[in-house]
Design an enzyme around this catalytic site. Structure first.
Site, short mmCIF file in Angstrom:
data_model
loop_
_atom_site.label_atom_id
_atom_site.label_comp_id
_atom_site.label_asym_id
_atom_site.label_seq_id
_atom_site.Cartn_x
_atom_site.Cartn_y
_atom_site.Cartn_z
N CYS A 54 -65.22 13.08 36.50
CA CYS A 54 -65.18 12.64 35.10
C CYS A 54 -65.65 13.77 34.23
O CYS A 54 -64.96 13.68 33.38
CB CYS A 54 -66.56 11.82 35.61
N LYS A 93 -67.37 5.46 26.35
CA LYS A 93 -67.71 6.10 28.31
C LYS A 93 -67.30 7.14 27.45
O LYS A 93 -68.62 8.36 28.64
CB LYS A 93 -66.60 5.26 28.54
N1 SAJ Z 1 -74.07 19.88 36.53
C1 SAJ Z 1 -73.82 21.38 35.88
N2 SAJ Z 1 -75.37 21.30 35.56
C2 SAJ Z 1 -75.99 19.85 35.11
C3 SAJ Z 1 -75.28 18.98 35.44
C4 SAJ Z 1 -74.36 19.23 35.92
O1 SAJ Z 1 -73.65 21.92 36.23
O2 SAJ Z 1 -77.21 20.61 34.79
C5 SAJ Z 1 -72.62 20.10 37.42
C6 SAJ Z 1 -72.42 19.10 38.66
O3 SAJ Z 1 -72.57 19.97 39.85
C7 SAJ Z 1 -71.19 19.00 38.84
C8 SAJ Z 1 -70.61 18.35 37.42
O4 SAJ Z 1 -71.09 18.76 37.28
O5 SAJ Z 1 -70.18 19.44 39.13
C9 SAJ Z 1 -70.40 16.69 37.52
O6 SAJ Z 1 -72.35 15.60 37.92
P1 SAJ Z 1 -73.22 15.50 36.77
O7 SAJ Z 1 -74.01 15.07 37.90
O8 SAJ Z 1 -72.88 15.38 35.39
O9 SAJ Z 1 -71.87 14.10 37.08
P2 SAJ Z 1 -71.32 13.55 37.52
O10 SAJ Z 1 -69.71 13.09 37.43
O11 SAJ Z 1 -71.62 12.82 39.13
O12 SAJ Z 1 -71.74 12.04 37.20
C10 SAJ Z 1 -71.31 12.05 35.51
C11 SAJ Z 1 -72.09 10.35 34.95
N3 SAJ Z 1 -72.61 10.74 33.69
C12 SAJ Z 1 -73.46 10.84 32.83
O13 SAJ Z 1 -74.47 11.32 33.51
C13 SAJ Z 1 -72.70 11.04 31.55
C14 SAJ Z 1 -72.08 8.95 35.89
O14 SAJ Z 1 -73.30 8.53 35.17
C15 SAJ Z 1 -70.96 8.61 35.27
O15 SAJ Z 1 -70.84 7.62 35.47
C16 SAJ Z 1 -69.88 9.75 36.30
O16 SAJ Z 1 -69.87 10.59 35.24
C17 SAJ Z 1 -68.14 9.06 35.59
O17 SAJ Z 1 -68.33 8.20 36.86
O18 SAJ Z 1 -67.99 8.64 34.60
#
Ligand code: SAJ
Length: 419
Positions: free
Chosen positions: A258, A204
């Site tokens: 997360c 995870k």
């Molecule tokens: N972000 C970027 N660039 C990107 C992708 C995201 O700057 O290319 C930023 C987003 O704006 C945000 C942060 O990163 O601030 C996190 O966004 P995210 O979409 O990556 O993550 P979460 O927190 O919404 O969801 C993640 C997911 N994990 C993965 O994709 C590996 C989700 O599947 C998990 O279940 C979740 O974390 C969790 O609850 O652990």
């Protein structure tokens, strides 16, 4: 396994959707939360979490009598722990998991199954949850079953992903993993993979750490692109044409409850082994500094500039502001003596006043888009330009159609593209 009684401890972003899905898939569910307001809200037919499809499913659960909300656990066949695991500084805080395990052990009976779903530092289930539950005199893996099963849903599509995504289940022994599989196969359409509890916990936090490191890579590529005079977004798009390359996107920093948190669960276990993870955290946290530096360059001739902030949620189209990089951007801008005004159509409460577009753009010297909310693509640049003191915008997400903003007379800056 259906018709069993399940007690879900923690009715947050994961616990409540899980309780609702179990209640509409043949289980009798008692949802438990120590926050009285949460319990009252749910028992009054309301839902405190804004997630597509959640309200309908929660209300179906309550109306059918298969879902109730309580502030204390009670005897059940299955207990699911879905409580927060925040950081205290750089240290994971498992106190919520501990108190959930303590409250379960009072009701634990032979044959029960306990599933920890909370994102946990590896070994938590074996070394923290197991001993607390065994204080009941029952032994894990023999008298009762104990497993770890993380979620991997994307906030904004939780209800869909809770059923469609594959699940990893880690048992303290094979029988515990099998018992947990009997619960999840009642509603999971994805594949279910069994392993041991510590491996499942590690998987995870590895998944989110993978994302944090790759976001740091994208942010570093953006910095180099500015030096080279290359458009980072075009370069990333082209690089991703390679069948085995998948660059993520630059941004103003990494928020949410997360991605910025979970790498510390690994760093904390092996600091000397994790220079890349620590450096990635520093790179992503530095992005808010980059935003402020770019804004300073855009308004340098202005005394006491007013800055319009577009979006404070941690990512597009959600209301969640936990760990949002917008907060450090705002604090740094105010620290430099700038006036700030904030627009966010999704967020309800935030430490800064949330105003409408007209109030935010009026008299502004520069707008900064921090969150890629869909609504921001509908802003009319010429209308906003007339309100502004200077027609400038920094788009940290490459969300906007910068040609139409430029033809409305705006100076448009983007992360990853030199000025
Ligand atoms: N972000 C970027 N660039 C990107 C992708 C995201 O700057 O290319 C930023 C987003 O704006 C945000 C942060 O990163 O601030 C996190 O966004 P995210 O979409 O990556 O993550 P979460 O927190 O919404 O969801 C993640 C997911 N994990 C993965 O994709 C590996 C989700 O599947 C998990 O279940 C979740 O974390 C969790 O609850 O652990």
């Amino acid at each position: 396994m259906s018709q069993s009684k399940v007690c879900v401890l923690g009715l947050g972003y994961i616990g409540l959707p899980t309780a609702a899905i179990l209640a509409t898939n043949g289980f009798q569910v008692v949802g438990v939360d120590t926050n009285e307001d949460v319990v009252d809200t749910l028992n009054n037919g309301e839902v405190h979490i804004d997630e597509p499809g959640l309200r309908t499913m929660v209300q179906a659960g309550f109306n059918s009598g298969n879902l109730q909300a309580r502030s204390e656990p009670e005897e059940a066949d299955v207990f699911v722990i879905a409580v927060p695991t925040p950081l205290q500084g750089e240290e994971p805080d498992v106190s919520y998991i501990e108190s959930a395990a303590v409250s379960i052990s009072k009701y634990l009976k032979e044959g029960n199954l306990v599933i920890n779903e909370s994102t946990s530092p590896p070994k938590t289930t074996e070394e923290t949850v197991r001993p607390i539950l065994e204080e009941s005199g029952l032994s894990a893996g023999k008298d009762f079953y104990l497993s770890y099963c993380p979620e991997r849903v994307l906030p904004g599509s939780i209800m869909k992903e809770l059923t469609e995504n594959d699940r990893i289940i880690g048992g303290v022994n094979d029988e515990s993993a099998q018992k947990a599989r009997e619960v999840y196969e009642e509603f999971v359409e994805g594949d279910i993979y069994l392993t041991d509890a510590t491996t499942a916990e590690f998987v995870k936090v590895m998944e989110n750490t993978y994302r944090d490191v790759n976001i740091a890579l994208a942010n570093e590529i953006a910095g180099v692109s500015e030096e080279l005079g290359v458009d980072a977004w075009e370069a990333i798009e082209l690089a991703n044409r390679h069948p085995r390359v998948d660059f993520l996107r630059p941004g103003p920093g990494v928020g949410g409850h997360c991605i910025p948190i979970d790498p510390w669960f690994i760093i904390d276990q092996a600091r000397e082994e994790t220079p890349l993870l620590q450096m990635s955290r520093d790179i992503n946290d530095f992005q808010s500094e980059r935003v402020v530096e770019m804004v300073e360059g855009m308004v340098e001739a202005v005394k006491e500039p007013k800055i319009t902030i577009l979006g404070v949620a941690y990512k597009g189209n959600v209301e969640d502001t936990r760990e949002t990089p917008a907060l450090s951007v705002l604090e740094k801008l105010e620290g430099s003596g700038y006036e700030v005004s904030v627009v966010d159509p999704h967020v309800k409460d935030f430490p800064y006043d949330l105003v409408n577009h007209e109030q935010a753009f009026r008299g502004s010297d520069c707008a900064v888009l921090l969150t890629d909310h869909e609504e921001f693509t509908e802003i009319q640049p010429d209308e906003m330009g007339e309100l502004m003191h200077a027609e400038k915008i920094l788009d940290t997400r490459n969300l906007l159609d910068h040609e139409s903003w430029e033809s409305a007379g705006f100076e448009v800056r983007r992360f990853g593209v030199s000025g």
